[in-house]
Design a protein around this motif. Structure first.
Motif, mmCIF file in Angstrom:
data_model
loop_
_atom_site.group_PDB
_atom_site.id
_atom_site.type_symbol
_atom_site.label_atom_id
_atom_site.label_comp_id
_atom_site.label_asym_id
_atom_site.label_seq_id
_atom_site.Cartn_x
_atom_site.Cartn_y
_atom_site.Cartn_z
ATOM 1 N N CYS A 1 50.641 39.676 73.717
ATOM 2 C CA CYS A 1 49.636 39.631 74.776
ATOM 3 C C CYS A 1 48.503 38.668 74.464
ATOM 4 O O CYS A 1 47.983 38.009 75.359
ATOM 5 N N HIS B 1 45.765 36.773 76.538
ATOM 6 C CA HIS B 1 44.648 37.689 76.796
ATOM 7 C C HIS B 1 43.569 37.663 75.722
ATOM 8 O O HIS B 1 42.729 38.551 75.683
ATOM 9 N N PHE C 1 42.029 40.933 81.432
ATOM 10 C CA PHE C 1 41.949 41.824 80.268
ATOM 11 C C PHE C 1 41.817 40.954 79.037
ATOM 12 O O PHE C 1 42.644 40.066 78.809
ATOM 13 N N ARG D 1 54.893 44.155 85.071
ATOM 14 C CA ARG D 1 54.425 42.803 85.415
ATOM 15 C C ARG D 1 54.045 42.038 84.159
ATOM 16 O O ARG D 1 54.027 40.808 84.157
ATOM 17 N N LEU E 1 59.435 42.223 76.529
ATOM 18 C CA LEU E 1 59.429 43.394 75.645
ATOM 19 C C LEU E 1 60.809 44.055 75.624
ATOM 20 O O LEU E 1 61.436 44.218 76.666
HETATM 21 C C1 HEC Z 1 51.930 34.186 79.559
HETATM 22 C C2 HEC Z 1 50.608 34.756 79.611
HETATM 23 C C3 HEC Z 1 50.463 36.255 79.576
HETATM 24 C C4 HEC Z 1 50.999 37.145 78.673
HETATM 25 C C5 HEC Z 1 51.904 36.835 77.497
HETATM 26 C C6 HEC Z 1 50.515 38.449 79.069
HETATM 27 N N1 HEC Z 1 49.715 38.350 80.165
HETATM 28 FE FE1 HEC Z 1 48.763 39.879 81.098
HETATM 29 N N2 HEC Z 1 48.065 38.590 82.502
HETATM 30 C C7 HEC Z 1 48.185 37.226 82.476
HETATM 31 C C8 HEC Z 1 47.479 36.664 83.597
HETATM 32 C C9 HEC Z 1 47.375 35.156 83.911
HETATM 33 C C10 HEC Z 1 46.907 37.735 84.301
HETATM 34 C C11 HEC Z 1 46.025 37.669 85.563
HETATM 35 C C12 HEC Z 1 46.858 37.416 86.771
HETATM 36 C C13 HEC Z 1 47.723 38.584 87.109
HETATM 37 O O1 HEC Z 1 47.240 39.721 87.202
HETATM 38 O O2 HEC Z 1 48.931 38.330 87.244
HETATM 39 C C14 HEC Z 1 47.296 38.938 83.591
HETATM 40 C C15 HEC Z 1 46.931 40.213 83.978
HETATM 41 C C16 HEC Z 1 47.064 41.327 83.159
HETATM 42 C C17 HEC Z 1 46.479 42.605 83.445
HETATM 43 C C18 HEC Z 1 45.717 43.008 84.669
HETATM 44 C C19 HEC Z 1 46.698 43.542 85.670
HETATM 45 C C20 HEC Z 1 46.042 44.310 86.768
HETATM 46 O O3 HEC Z 1 46.776 44.665 87.684
HETATM 47 O O4 HEC Z 1 44.839 44.537 86.710
HETATM 48 C C21 HEC Z 1 46.771 43.414 82.389
HETATM 49 C C22 HEC Z 1 46.350 44.856 82.197
HETATM 50 C C23 HEC Z 1 47.571 42.624 81.475
HETATM 51 N N3 HEC Z 1 47.739 41.364 81.968
HETATM 52 C C24 HEC Z 1 48.059 43.106 80.298
HETATM 53 C C25 HEC Z 1 48.923 42.385 79.487
HETATM 54 C C26 HEC Z 1 49.516 42.939 78.314
HETATM 55 C C27 HEC Z 1 49.253 44.338 77.774
HETATM 56 C C28 HEC Z 1 50.311 41.985 77.785
HETATM 57 C C29 HEC Z 1 51.214 42.088 76.579
HETATM 58 C C30 HEC Z 1 52.173 43.137 76.588
HETATM 59 C C31 HEC Z 1 50.199 40.817 78.629
HETATM 60 N N4 HEC Z 1 49.347 41.115 79.657
HETATM 61 C C32 HEC Z 1 50.826 39.610 78.391
HETATM 62 C C33 HEC Z 1 48.903 36.504 81.536
HETATM 63 C C34 HEC Z 1 49.646 37.035 80.505
#
Ligand code: HEC
Length: 126
Positions: A62, A66, A76, A100, A107
């Motif tokens: 993440c 993040h 986040f 998502r 994973l």
């Molecule tokens: C390749 C880049 C990337 C990775 C790797 C990634 N994220 Fe994200 N994530 C994003 C982006 C960009 C957003 C904001 C846009 C969206 O919500 O799609 C986001 C949004 C989120 C949100 C907000 C969703 C919401 O509905 O409020 C959460 C919580 C989150 N990520 C958790 C994680 C976690 C935990 C991991 C690891 C297991 C992870 N992300 C891995 C790019 C990533």
């Protein structure tokens, strides 16, 4: 006379064989018993904690997006245990429920299972 001598010799041989077999069986049973006594109880299934599992997962899967300044940091920002606990419900939704996150769905089933167990067990740190 010769035949009785041979018979005696046979009896002696049989006795030796028997003695060896008995000693072998005794040794085998002793060492098995000892091994049973020494063997520890199987450890209880290891508890999933932040320190032994979740931290490494957030770090490796993440924080690439993040961490502060990353493309996902607006949604986040991962900066350790407190940052996960503060966003726990959104993280659980995004990773376990809707899947998502991470966006490439990288994973494994085992990682998802352990992470979900970690949430269920109250997100213990250690
Ligand atoms: C390749 C880049 C990337 C990775 C790797 C990634 N994220 Fe994200 N994530 C994003 C982006 C960009 C957003 C904001 C846009 C969206 O919500 O799609 C986001 C949004 C989120 C949100 C907000 C969703 C919401 O509905 O409020 C959460 C919580 C989150 N990520 C958790 C994680 C976690 C935990 C991991 C690891 C297991 C992870 N992300 C891995 C790019 C990533």
């Amino acid at each position: 006379m010769l035949s009785t001598y041979k018979q005696k010799q046979r009896v002696v041989h049989i006795c030796i064989y028997l003695a060896i077999t008995i000693i072998y069986l005794l040794l085998a049973s002793c060492s098995k018993k000892q091994a049973d006594e020494i063997a520890p109880e199987p450890p209880p299934q290891e508890k999933v904690t932040y320190n032994n599992f979740a931290q490494a997962l957030f770090q490796s899967r993440c924080s690439g997006c993040h961490a502060a300044g990353g493309p996902g940091s607006g949604a986040f920002t991962f900066s350790g245990y407190a940052s996960v606990v503060a966003n726990a419900e959104r993280i659980r939704q995004a990773v376990i429920v809707t899947k998502r996150m991470p966006p490439n769905g990288s994973l494994s089933a085992a990682e998802l299972e352990s992470l979900s167990k970690w949430f269920e067990d109250g997100m213990t740190q250690q």
